[in-house]
Design a protein around this motif. Sequence first.
Motif, PDB file in Angstrom:
ATOM      1  N   GLU A 167       0.815  -1.215   0.000  1.00 50.54           N
ATOM      2  CA  GLU A 167       0.000   0.000   0.000  1.00 50.54           C
ATOM      3  C   GLU A 167       0.846   1.261   0.000  1.00 50.54           C
ATOM      4  N   ASN A 168       2.107   1.163   0.369  1.00 51.41           N
ATOM      5  CA  ASN A 168       2.982   2.336   0.350  1.00 51.41           C
ATOM      6  C   ASN A 168       3.367   2.734  -1.073  1.00 51.41           C
ATOM      7  N   THR A 169       3.533   1.737  -1.941  1.00 44.17           N
ATOM      8  CA  THR A 169       3.936   2.028  -3.322  1.00 44.17           C
ATOM      9  C   THR A 169       2.827   1.730  -4.330  1.00 44.17           C
ATOM     10  N   ASN A 170       1.737   1.115  -3.864  1.00 44.28           N
ATOM     11  CA  ASN A 170       0.627   0.726  -4.741  1.00 44.28           C
ATOM     12  C   ASN A 170       1.075  -0.238  -5.835  1.00 44.28           C
ATOM     13  N   HIS A 171       1.940  -1.179  -5.450  1.00 45.73           N
ATOM     14  CA  HIS A 171       2.406  -2.211  -6.366  1.00 45.73           C
ATOM     15  C   HIS A 171       2.131  -3.587  -5.761  1.00 45.73           C
ATOM     16  N   TYR A 172       1.907  -4.560  -6.650  1.00 46.49           N
ATOM     17  CA  TYR A 172       1.879  -5.958  -6.235  1.00 46.49           C
ATOM     18  C   TYR A 172       3.313  -6.482  -6.270  1.00 46.49           C
ATOM     19  N   LYS A 173       3.672  -7.269  -5.252  1.00 50.45           N
ATOM     20  CA  LYS A 173       5.037  -7.765  -5.161  1.00 50.45           C
ATOM     21  C   LYS A 173       5.039  -9.246  -4.798  1.00 50.45           C
ATOM     22  N   THR A 174       5.943  -9.968  -5.446  1.00 46.34           N
ATOM     23  CA  THR A 174       6.083 -11.407  -5.210  1.00 46.34           C
ATOM     24  C   THR A 174       7.534 -11.733  -4.903  1.00 46.34           C
ATOM     25  N   LEU A 175       7.732 -12.575  -3.905  1.00 45.93           N
ATOM     26  CA  LEU A 175       9.033 -13.167  -3.617  1.00 45.93           C
ATOM     27  C   LEU A 175       8.837 -14.674  -3.543  1.00 45.93           C
ATOM     28  N   GLY A 176       9.737 -15.407  -4.184  1.00 44.30           N
ATOM     29  CA  GLY A 176       9.562 -16.848  -4.173  1.00 44.30           C
ATOM     30  C   GLY A 176      10.862 -17.605  -4.357  1.00 44.30           C
ATOM     31  N   THR A 177      10.826 -18.871  -3.960  1.00 46.30           N
ATOM     32  CA  THR A 177      11.954 -19.782  -4.122  1.00 46.30           C
ATOM     33  C   THR A 177      11.423 -21.130  -4.565  1.00 46.30           C
ATOM     34  N   ALA A 178      12.073 -21.722  -5.556  1.00 47.45           N
ATOM     35  CA  ALA A 178      11.719 -23.061  -6.024  1.00 47.45           C
ATOM     36  C   ALA A 178      12.950 -23.947  -5.954  1.00 47.45           C
ATOM     37  N   SER A 179      12.758 -25.157  -5.466  1.00 44.97           N
ATOM     38  CA  SER A 179      13.828 -26.149  -5.390  1.00 44.97           C
ATOM     39  C   SER A 179      13.562 -27.220  -6.436  1.00 44.97           C
ATOM     40  N   ILE A 180      14.513 -27.405  -7.356  1.00 44.27           N
ATOM     41  CA  ILE A 180      14.340 -28.346  -8.461  1.00 44.27           C
ATOM     42  C   ILE A 180      15.427 -29.414  -8.359  1.00 44.27           C
ATOM     43  N   ASN A 181      15.010 -30.650  -8.369  1.00 42.55           N
ATOM     44  CA  ASN A 181      15.953 -31.765  -8.227  1.00 42.55           C
ATOM     45  C   ASN A 181      16.599 -32.113  -9.567  1.00 42.55           C
ATOM     46  N   LEU A 182      17.321 -31.158 -10.095  1.00 41.16           N
ATOM     47  CA  LEU A 182      18.099 -31.330 -11.320  1.00 41.16           C
ATOM     48  C   LEU A 182      19.375 -30.522 -11.182  1.00 41.16           C
ATOM     49  N   PRO A 183      20.467 -30.946 -11.828  1.00 41.19           N
ATOM     50  CA  PRO A 183      21.749 -30.250 -11.661  1.00 41.19           C
ATOM     51  C   PRO A 183      21.750 -28.838 -12.239  1.00 41.19           C
ATOM     52  N   TYR A 184      22.465 -27.964 -11.554  1.00 44.78           N
ATOM     53  CA  TYR A 184      22.561 -26.563 -11.987  1.00 44.78           C
ATOM     54  C   TYR A 184      23.215 -26.444 -13.358  1.00 44.78           C
ATOM     55  N   ASN A 185      24.179 -27.294 -13.667  1.00 42.92           N
ATOM     56  CA  ASN A 185      24.852 -27.158 -14.960  1.00 42.92           C
ATOM     57  C   ASN A 185      23.923 -27.484 -16.128  1.00 42.92           C
ATOM     58  N   LEU A 186      22.808 -28.138 -15.861  1.00 39.30           N
ATOM     59  CA  LEU A 186      21.787 -28.364 -16.889  1.00 39.30           C
ATOM     60  C   LEU A 186      20.784 -27.212 -16.913  1.00 39.30           C
ATOM     61  N   LEU A 187      20.195 -26.886 -15.762  1.00 39.05           N
ATOM     62  CA  LEU A 187      19.195 -25.830 -15.707  1.00 39.05           C
ATOM     63  C   LEU A 187      19.792 -24.470 -16.044  1.00 39.05           C
ATOM     64  N   GLY A 188      21.012 -24.216 -15.563  1.00 40.26           N
ATOM     65  CA  GLY A 188      21.651 -22.932 -15.846  1.00 40.26           C
ATOM     66  C   GLY A 188      21.925 -22.727 -17.322  1.00 40.26           C
ATOM     67  N   ARG A 189      22.291 -23.798 -18.018  1.00 45.03           N
ATOM     68  CA  ARG A 189      22.543 -23.706 -19.460  1.00 45.03           C
ATOM     69  C   ARG A 189      21.253 -23.430 -20.223  1.00 45.03           C
TER      70      ARG A 189
END
Length: 213
Positions: free
Chosen positions: A34-56
């Motif tokens: 209500e201070n900025t009149n914006h909708y805001k989202t914060l989130g975290t997802a844990s994925i059981n796959l290697p970073y070197n695959l998802l990051g690429r």
Amino acid sequence: MNSRTIITGFFIWMQSLALLTASPATTVNSIYDENTNHYKTLGTASINLPYNLLGRIANDFKKYDLWALKGINGDSDNSRKFISILKQLLFSNNTRTNSGFFKMIYDVDLIFPFGQSDESLTFKVFEHQQVKGLLKKFKITLDEDSLVIDTFDLSVSLMEAQANKTIVEFSCTFKLVGIFDYFFSLERYRYNVEWRILKIIENLKFYAEHLKT
């Protein structure tokens, strides 16, 4: 701004509510500030796959259109509930300014004269961190004047948690223009914006699993 545009924009965001869940283990919190009149989202997802695959995969912006909008682009019952159907997500580089841009192509699924086809919104990649072709973080922002959307800023970060686990952190700031914002609500934001962000993360997981097999 003509009456057709106003009514079309109104219908895009005044949709029936639904609760849908993405499959990666996800913690997400959306609020109306209500201070900025914006909708805001914060989130975290844990994925059981290697970073070197998802990051690429996540670092290859030009291939996002192959996977990012699955289940959002009108190809499923859930996505057909939306009035705005997100059809394509195209990426291009501006070599002169060394900037990247996403163009979202969408339809407005309403009867004549309010329906529209192949409309677009452009988003600028204003931060892009990667190491050896693996995405660390990127941020995008709406890069054009819109009759409906005032603000859309999205930040996504990927990091390795374990050998076969990747953490995805994301945040979003969103605001509609004028009268559209007045008729919007936190529930509609969760349905129209938050759910689609979660669905894209789910699509990243499914696409990576497909490439891995």
